[in-house]
Design an enzyme around this catalytic site. Structure first.
Site, short mmCIF file in Angstrom:
data_model
loop_
_atom_site.label_atom_id
_atom_site.label_comp_id
_atom_site.label_asym_id
_atom_site.label_seq_id
_atom_site.Cartn_x
_atom_site.Cartn_y
_atom_site.Cartn_z
N HIS A 131 0.83 -1.21 0.00
CA HIS A 131 0.00 0.00 0.00
C HIS A 131 0.87 1.26 0.00
CE1 HIS A 131 -3.26 -2.50 2.20
NE2 HIS A 131 -3.73 -2.24 0.99
N LYS A 181 -15.55 -7.37 6.58
CA LYS A 181 -14.28 -7.82 7.14
C LYS A 181 -14.26 -7.59 8.65
CE LYS A 181 -11.39 -6.84 3.09
NZ LYS A 181 -10.25 -6.03 2.61
N ARG A 199 -2.90 -6.35 -7.75
CA ARG A 199 -1.85 -7.34 -7.48
C ARG A 199 -1.89 -8.49 -8.46
NH1 ARG A 199 -3.10 -9.75 -2.41
NH2 ARG A 199 -5.19 -9.07 -2.89
N SER A 245 -3.70 -7.42 3.18
CA SER A 245 -4.05 -7.15 4.58
C SER A 245 -4.67 -8.37 5.23
CB SER A 245 -5.01 -5.96 4.67
OG SER A 245 -4.37 -4.78 4.26
#
Length: 162
Positions: A19, A43, A93, A131
């Site tokens: 990030h 989440k 990604r 994350s």
């Protein structure tokens, strides 16, 4: 001539070195880059939104053209409009991220056709890091110092001592 303003958003829970790299690279494209911390209700959060805000502000405290904001319970396009941003910045990604972002882009374009989205590809060394994976490593009390900024790993160590 108006300033070029970008908005890079995410839950950043926790912020990773990937990030940080994307934010630093994106900041070079704009006169002002906002980093918007959003909450993902799907989440389980590691840090509160306020803790993430403080951590990320510390990381970018010396970069005047980067401003970190908290943007809970709002649509990204609405936040972008309120900030005067013309660009959304997203990191990719892999192909899974690309598919996810393509779906978001469809709705963002419907809601705000004047906003352009810029995609930055993660550097190869950061592509495996997410994350979610960092939270899993933390859960199993593994060292995360290679994957996150020093301020994040120090904050995790505080939690472990409690």
């Amino acid at each position: 001539m108006s300033d070029k303003i970008g908005l890079f958003t995410g839950s950043f829970d926790p912020i990773t070195n990937g990030h940080v790299d994307l934010i630093e690279r994106a900041s070079g494209l704009f006169d002002k880059l906002y980093v918007g911390i959003f909450t993902n209700p799907n989440k389980q959060a590691l840090f509160t939104a306020e803790e993430r805000l403080a951590l990320i502000r510390t990381i970018f405290q010396d970069q005047e053209h980067i401003e970190v904001i908290l943007a809970e319970e709002q649509l990204v396009v609405d936040v972008a409009r309120s900030l005067g941003a013309s660009y959304l910045v997203r990191g990719l990604r892999n192909g899974v991220d690309a598919e996810y972002e393509a779906n978001l882009d469809y709705f963002n374009r419907q809601l705000a056709p004047d906003l352009e989205t810029i995609y930055l590809m993660a550097k190869p060394e950061y592509r495996p890091i997410s994350s979610s994976q960092i939270r899993e490593l933390i859960h199993y009390q593994q060292d995360i110092s290679l994957y996150v900024p020093k301020t994040v790993s120090e904050e995790i160590k505080k939690y472990e001592k409690k």
